[in-house]
Scaffold this active site. Sequence first.
Site, short mmCIF file in Angstrom:
data_model
loop_
_atom_site.label_atom_id
_atom_site.label_comp_id
_atom_site.label_asym_id
_atom_site.label_seq_id
_atom_site.Cartn_x
_atom_site.Cartn_y
_atom_site.Cartn_z
N GLY A 520 -4.37 -7.21 6.16
CA GLY A 520 -5.63 -6.74 6.74
C GLY A 520 -6.08 -5.46 6.08
O GLY A 520 -5.39 -4.88 5.25
N GLY A 522 -8.90 -1.91 7.07
CA GLY A 522 -9.83 -1.27 8.00
C GLY A 522 -10.41 -0.01 7.41
O GLY A 522 -10.38 0.19 6.19
N GLY A 523 -10.92 0.86 8.28
CA GLY A 523 -11.55 2.08 7.80
C GLY A 523 -10.58 3.02 7.13
O GLY A 523 -10.96 3.80 6.26
N PHE A 524 -9.29 2.97 7.51
CA PHE A 524 -8.28 3.85 6.91
C PHE A 524 -7.82 3.31 5.57
O PHE A 524 -7.62 4.07 4.61
CB PHE A 524 -7.10 3.98 7.87
CG PHE A 524 -6.08 4.99 7.45
CD1 PHE A 524 -6.24 6.33 7.76
CD2 PHE A 524 -4.94 4.60 6.77
CE1 PHE A 524 -5.28 7.27 7.37
CE2 PHE A 524 -3.98 5.52 6.39
CZ PHE A 524 -4.16 6.87 6.69
N GLY A 525 -7.63 2.02 5.49
CA GLY A 525 -7.15 1.42 4.24
C GLY A 525 -6.52 0.06 4.50
O GLY A 525 -6.71 -0.56 5.55
N LYS A 526 -5.75 -0.41 3.53
CA LYS A 526 -5.14 -1.73 3.62
C LYS A 526 -3.87 -1.68 4.48
O LYS A 526 -3.19 -0.65 4.56
CB LYS A 526 -4.79 -2.24 2.22
CG LYS A 526 -6.00 -2.48 1.33
CD LYS A 526 -5.58 -2.97 -0.06
CE LYS A 526 -6.80 -3.19 -0.94
NZ LYS A 526 -6.43 -3.64 -2.31
N VAL A 527 -3.57 -2.84 5.09
CA VAL A 527 -2.37 -2.98 5.91
C VAL A 527 -1.48 -4.05 5.28
O VAL A 527 -1.96 -5.13 4.91
CB VAL A 527 -2.71 -3.38 7.36
CG1 VAL A 527 -1.44 -3.44 8.20
CG2 VAL A 527 -3.70 -2.38 7.97
N ASP A 646 -12.74 4.13 19.42
CA ASP A 646 -13.01 2.99 18.55
C ASP A 646 -12.41 1.71 19.15
O ASP A 646 -11.74 0.94 18.47
CB ASP A 646 -12.43 3.24 17.15
CG ASP A 646 -13.05 2.31 16.10
OD1 ASP A 646 -14.12 1.74 16.36
OD2 ASP A 646 -12.45 2.17 15.02
#
Length: 756
Positions: A520, A522-527, A646
């Site tokens: 996945g 998101g706004g922070f980065g990849k998971v 959020d």
Amino acid sequence: MRLPPSPFPNNIISTFFPFLLFLLQSITVHSSSPVQYDPQHAIAVNCGFLHNSTAVDGRQWVGETDSASILSFHGPGSKPVIPLSVDRSYSLDPTPYMTARASRSTFTYTFHIGSGFKFIRLHFNPVSYSGFQRSTAFFTVKSGPYTLLNNFNAFLAIDSLGLKSIVKEFTLYVPDDDDGPLSITFSPSRTIPSDETFAFVNGIEVVPMPLGLYYTMEGDAGAYVVGQTCGFHIGKDIAMELAYRLNVGDMKLSSVHDTNMFREWTDDLNHIIGSSVFPVTSANRIKYTKTSKDGAPHRVYQSSWSMNRNLQVGEEVSFTWKLPVDLGFRYLIRLHFCELDYEVKSGQKEFSILINNQMVEHKGDLIRWGVGIGVAIYKDYLVTVRGDRMMGKTDLLVALYPNNYDQSTEFVDAVIKGIEIFKLRNPDDNLAGRNPVISHPHASTKHRLRMRTSINDIATLIIVFVILINVIVHQFCELKERSWSVNISPSLIDEALCRRFSFAEISFATNNFDKKLEIGRGGFGKVYKGVNNGIEKTVAIKRLGSESVQGEKEFISEIKTLSKLRHKNLVSLVGYCNFGVEMIIVYDYMEHGTFADHLHKNKRNGGNNGDVTPLTWAERLDICLGAARGLDYLHTNSEQDVIHRDVKSENILLDLHWVAKVADFGICKVGTTSHTSTHFSTDVKGTIGYLDPEYFSTRRLTKKSDVYAFGVVLWEALCGRPVVDTRMEGEQRSLVLWVKRCFKEGMVDQLIVILV
């Protein structure tokens, strides 16, 4: 020896002293008996000198005449020369550095020696010689099919390294004499538009190499290829050039310490990164196995670096060497190890090794490798440094991370004792990188001499300026690092619930951030999906992306918040990693992904996805109740009041048993009271479609903002569609607007029937 006062002017002394030294050396060594040479033993040629001689270290060098049975020479235009001045070379050994063979045309040395793998060492003392100016010494060196040096200028090489002389070492296979003897050819470079260019050499060594020392024996796996799972066979067709041979944690070892192969080991002080290390030595006896008996002298294995792990709070213990190498080549990296602590048991001193930030050893353990205490061992790795070889150099990084050092021990020692790096020839049999060339190398010597003073002045100013900038930047980075350490120091987090991981562990867990393990973003980065080997469970690893608008503030906020909160319906924080620019958070792995995956993402991806299960109404209700309990805990717990800011279906995760977990606390706000009227005046942050209109218009953030966003999630669960659907037209794009219209027009049941 002090010379008596001389009646001659100093310039006459400078002129005649080299000749007197040359004459004295000739008389002294000519009376000695000839060197008896065994074809399987080393030969060292004092180029430009006729007779045998003995160096200061006691080693014998043969002359060009006295070695006629094993050495032949061709080059009618060449001549033996001596330095014009001894000012620069006075501290060098007269053998071989006070004589040279020089020529403005090609010349060749041919060696009639036994076949096998050999070291070839070329010695250069780049001073001006009678009839030859050092600034015009540009030349190429070849041996058989291999180009060893190209357009090489030894003066520029030593000037860039701060040396007085230079030795270029190569390894190659020499066939039988019937297939062609070993020949080394020196040719003045014709790429420089000058008739003054010349080639020269002061000394040549040809030293036999034991079988299997650096080349792969039949049946061996070969060097481990970095980033792959295979080995690389280094065979007879591969020539190599020595890039580095480092004695870790100790001083330079001259060739006399390596009595069979005459290898020189330099200190690594200029290559180890960080000032918190100090050298440690041992007098313990070193034991050699069959594979390591010729690896290195015993003194190499008796020294290393140690580090005070308590020097700075939160500082990661690591040993890193930065080694500039030529672009566009493959490199053989040999690391020498030896465990000298007789109290160590298997598993107590595990370590990780990264080469160019790629894991090559995750749980290295010298005891488990079966070598025992005090036994020398080495490991070989092969790495490719991509790029154009004529574009210069780049840094090759070798890093060691102790994994589980004893927490009661104040100091941590490195197990790496020596580092050797060899450049492998390219497919075109070329070993030559770019020469450190000055601007307009063909300019006249007089012009360069006139420019030298002004250039040096400018260079000095530039160096001073760069040093000042580096000091400022270093201080700034230290200040930032200290601030960082305070924000996530043990006093602000529960270390029992939040572990600090090394970057080596994270890299290994994700297979160097393999795209196949990406689950996945998101706004922070990849998971990424990874395995936490420390507690043997699967984890989710969220890594800050370079393009992310989030950063240090969000990273620290999430760690501080989650490290103190534990609830069945909150995602559990396992730990974190901050190393350089890397900011990484580790959570429990959620087997069933996000709530959004099961509500509408499968539909948007084109139908039924086998990995995404449609939810029943009962399952949707249980998930919503679980998420509500998690939010209620955030708003009312005794530790700290938290406004998530959020809340959305993508931030509600589902574990193996379909239990809902609220996640992603990067932009949360932490309060000190439970009164719902309390608000924060803050910039608007969150996700379009879930933003509370009152918060959006007034910038007053309250717990009601989370409640509003959760209400939107409930509509998602009811309708099974995203909050913003770009496939729709008009107000149907927005779930909130579409729901409001359905309520207004009394079509709620129709809305559910249509969209479920």
